[in-house]
Write a protein that holds these residues in place. Sequence first.
Motif, PDB file in Angstrom:
ATOM      1  N   ALA A 103       0.830  -1.207   0.000  1.00 43.16           N
ATOM      2  CA  ALA A 103       0.000   0.000   0.000  1.00 43.16           C
ATOM      3  C   ALA A 103       0.867   1.262   0.000  1.00 43.16           C
ATOM      4  CB  ALA A 103      -0.947   0.001   1.199  1.00 43.16           C
ATOM      5  N   ALA A 104       1.885   1.295   0.851  1.00 39.65           N
ATOM      6  CA  ALA A 104       2.752   2.473   0.930  1.00 39.65           C
ATOM      7  C   ALA A 104       3.502   2.687  -0.380  1.00 39.65           C
ATOM      8  CB  ALA A 104       3.737   2.324   2.093  1.00 39.65           C
ATOM      9  N   ASN A 105       4.031   1.614  -0.957  1.00 37.30           N
ATOM     10  CA  ASN A 105       4.746   1.742  -2.236  1.00 37.30           C
ATOM     11  C   ASN A 105       3.819   2.199  -3.351  1.00 37.30           C
ATOM     12  OD1 ASN A 105       7.250   1.087  -1.245  1.00 37.30           O
ATOM     13  ND2 ASN A 105       7.080  -1.073  -1.718  1.00 37.30           N
ATOM     14  N   CYS A 106       2.634   1.637  -3.410  1.00 36.05           N
ATOM     15  CA  CYS A 106       1.683   1.989  -4.462  1.00 36.05           C
ATOM     16  C   CYS A 106       1.246   3.453  -4.324  1.00 36.05           C
ATOM     17  CB  CYS A 106       0.477   1.066  -4.415  1.00 36.05           C
ATOM     18  SG  CYS A 106      -0.689   1.302  -5.781  1.00 36.05           S
ATOM     19  N   LEU A 107       0.888   3.871  -3.126  1.00 35.61           N
ATOM     20  CA  LEU A 107       0.446   5.248  -2.919  1.00 35.61           C
ATOM     21  C   LEU A 107       1.571   6.244  -3.183  1.00 35.61           C
ATOM     22  CD1 LEU A 107      -1.836   4.749   0.199  1.00 35.61           C
ATOM     23  CD2 LEU A 107      -2.554   5.356  -2.128  1.00 35.61           C
ATOM     24  N   GLY A 108       2.785   5.892  -2.784  1.00 31.93           N
ATOM     25  CA  GLY A 108       3.929   6.763  -3.053  1.00 31.93           C
ATOM     26  C   GLY A 108       4.172   6.930  -4.547  1.00 31.93           C
ATOM     27  N   GLU A 109       4.051   5.823  -5.288  1.00 34.05           N
ATOM     28  CA  GLU A 109       4.253   5.884  -6.736  1.00 34.05           C
ATOM     29  C   GLU A 109       3.106   6.621  -7.428  1.00 34.05           C
ATOM     30  OE1 GLU A 109       6.479   5.321 -10.206  1.00 34.05           O
ATOM     31  OE2 GLU A 109       7.046   5.126  -8.104  1.00 34.05           O
ATOM     32  N   LEU A 110       1.873   6.442  -6.942  1.00 37.46           N
ATOM     33  CA  LEU A 110       0.743   7.203  -7.488  1.00 37.46           C
ATOM     34  C   LEU A 110       0.980   8.702  -7.299  1.00 37.46           C
ATOM     35  CD1 LEU A 110      -2.319   5.077  -6.300  1.00 37.46           C
ATOM     36  CD2 LEU A 110      -1.544   5.388  -8.661  1.00 37.46           C
ATOM     37  N   GLU A 111       1.461   9.076  -6.135  1.00 35.61           N
ATOM     38  CA  GLU A 111       1.766  10.477  -5.843  1.00 35.61           C
ATOM     39  C   GLU A 111       2.857  10.994  -6.784  1.00 35.61           C
ATOM     40  OE1 GLU A 111       1.610  14.176  -3.973  1.00 35.61           O
ATOM     41  OE2 GLU A 111       0.274  12.483  -3.621  1.00 35.61           O
ATOM     42  N   ARG A 112       3.926  10.220  -6.931  1.00 29.87           N
ATOM     43  CA  ARG A 112       5.040  10.623  -7.773  1.00 29.87           C
ATOM     44  C   ARG A 112       4.614  10.825  -9.219  1.00 29.87           C
ATOM     45  NH1 ARG A 112       8.886   8.946 -11.104  1.00 29.87           N
ATOM     46  NH2 ARG A 112       8.213   6.792 -11.287  1.00 29.87           N
ATOM     47  N   ARG A 113       3.714   9.955  -9.713  1.00 30.25           N
ATOM     48  CA  ARG A 113       3.264  10.031 -11.103  1.00 30.25           C
ATOM     49  C   ARG A 113       2.066  10.952 -11.307  1.00 30.25           C
ATOM     50  NH1 ARG A 113       3.573   4.140 -13.870  1.00 30.25           N
ATOM     51  NH2 ARG A 113       5.573   3.483 -13.008  1.00 30.25           N
ATOM     52  N   GLY A 114       1.457  11.395 -10.205  1.00 33.89           N
ATOM     53  CA  GLY A 114       0.259  12.217 -10.322  1.00 33.89           C
ATOM     54  C   GLY A 114      -0.947  11.424 -10.796  1.00 33.89           C
ATOM     55  N   GLU A 115      -0.979  10.127 -10.504  1.00 34.71           N
ATOM     56  CA  GLU A 115      -2.066   9.246 -10.913  1.00 34.71           C
ATOM     57  C   GLU A 115      -3.050   9.076  -9.769  1.00 34.71           C
ATOM     58  OE1 GLU A 115      -2.590   8.044 -13.857  1.00 34.71           O
ATOM     59  OE2 GLU A 115      -0.662   8.114 -14.880  1.00 34.71           O
ATOM     60  N   ARG A 116      -4.215   8.507 -10.071  1.00 34.45           N
ATOM     61  CA  ARG A 116      -5.277   8.424  -9.067  1.00 34.45           C
ATOM     62  C   ARG A 116      -5.537   7.020  -8.519  1.00 34.45           C
ATOM     63  NH1 ARG A 116     -11.432  10.583  -9.925  1.00 34.45           N
ATOM     64  NH2 ARG A 116     -12.177  10.069  -7.844  1.00 34.45           N
ATOM     65  N   PHE A 117      -5.579   6.002  -9.380  1.00 32.97           N
ATOM     66  CA  PHE A 117      -5.951   4.662  -8.939  1.00 32.97           C
ATOM     67  C   PHE A 117      -4.824   3.664  -9.091  1.00 32.97           C
ATOM     68  CE2 PHE A 117     -10.071   6.510 -10.029  1.00 32.97           C
ATOM     69  CZ  PHE A 117     -10.792   6.215  -8.875  1.00 32.97           C
ATOM     70  N   GLY A 118      -4.740   2.756  -8.142  1.00 36.06           N
ATOM     71  CA  GLY A 118      -3.790   1.657  -8.186  1.00 36.06           C
ATOM     72  C   GLY A 118      -4.418   0.430  -7.549  1.00 36.06           C
ATOM     73  N   VAL A 119      -3.813  -0.705  -7.790  1.00 34.72           N
ATOM     74  CA  VAL A 119      -4.294  -1.966  -7.228  1.00 34.72           C
ATOM     75  C   VAL A 119      -3.124  -2.668  -6.575  1.00 34.72           C
ATOM     76  CG1 VAL A 119      -5.267  -4.239  -7.752  1.00 34.72           C
ATOM     77  CG2 VAL A 119      -6.069  -2.251  -8.993  1.00 34.72           C
ATOM     78  N   ILE A 120      -3.355  -3.201  -5.388  1.00 37.79           N
ATOM     79  CA  ILE A 120      -2.375  -4.080  -4.763  1.00 37.79           C
ATOM     80  C   ILE A 120      -3.019  -5.452  -4.648  1.00 37.79           C
ATOM     81  CG2 ILE A 120      -1.132  -2.242  -3.564  1.00 37.79           C
ATOM     82  CD1 ILE A 120      -2.581  -3.041  -0.997  1.00 37.79           C
TER      83      ILE A 120
END
Length: 110
Positions: free
Chosen positions: A75-92
Amino acid sequence: MTYQGVGTGGPADSEGAHVRRRPRQRHALRNFAEAFAATCLKFQRDLKIDDARLNPNGGTLAMGHAFAATGPILAANCLGELERRGERFGVIAVSGAAGLGSATVLERIA
């Protein structure tokens, strides 16, 4: 459904996207925890995920498999990468023993 020998993170991911009524392609990232590289490759092929969207910072093989911390790490890695890319949705998603699988759709709120 049971996908013995393959792991269930892929089907769990697919079902998670379906339940949210969101096309899988709209998820910017997929972080998948699995101890075997072949399972990750099958997951990527079956769901047609391009390299830039699957485990962009490395999966379980690269991060290590911290006992009882896989979910928070994903979750932390996905949210950090979403923030870095300026994206909204991810799946773990994680594949477990005896046919267990779990997936969570994450939404970054700006």
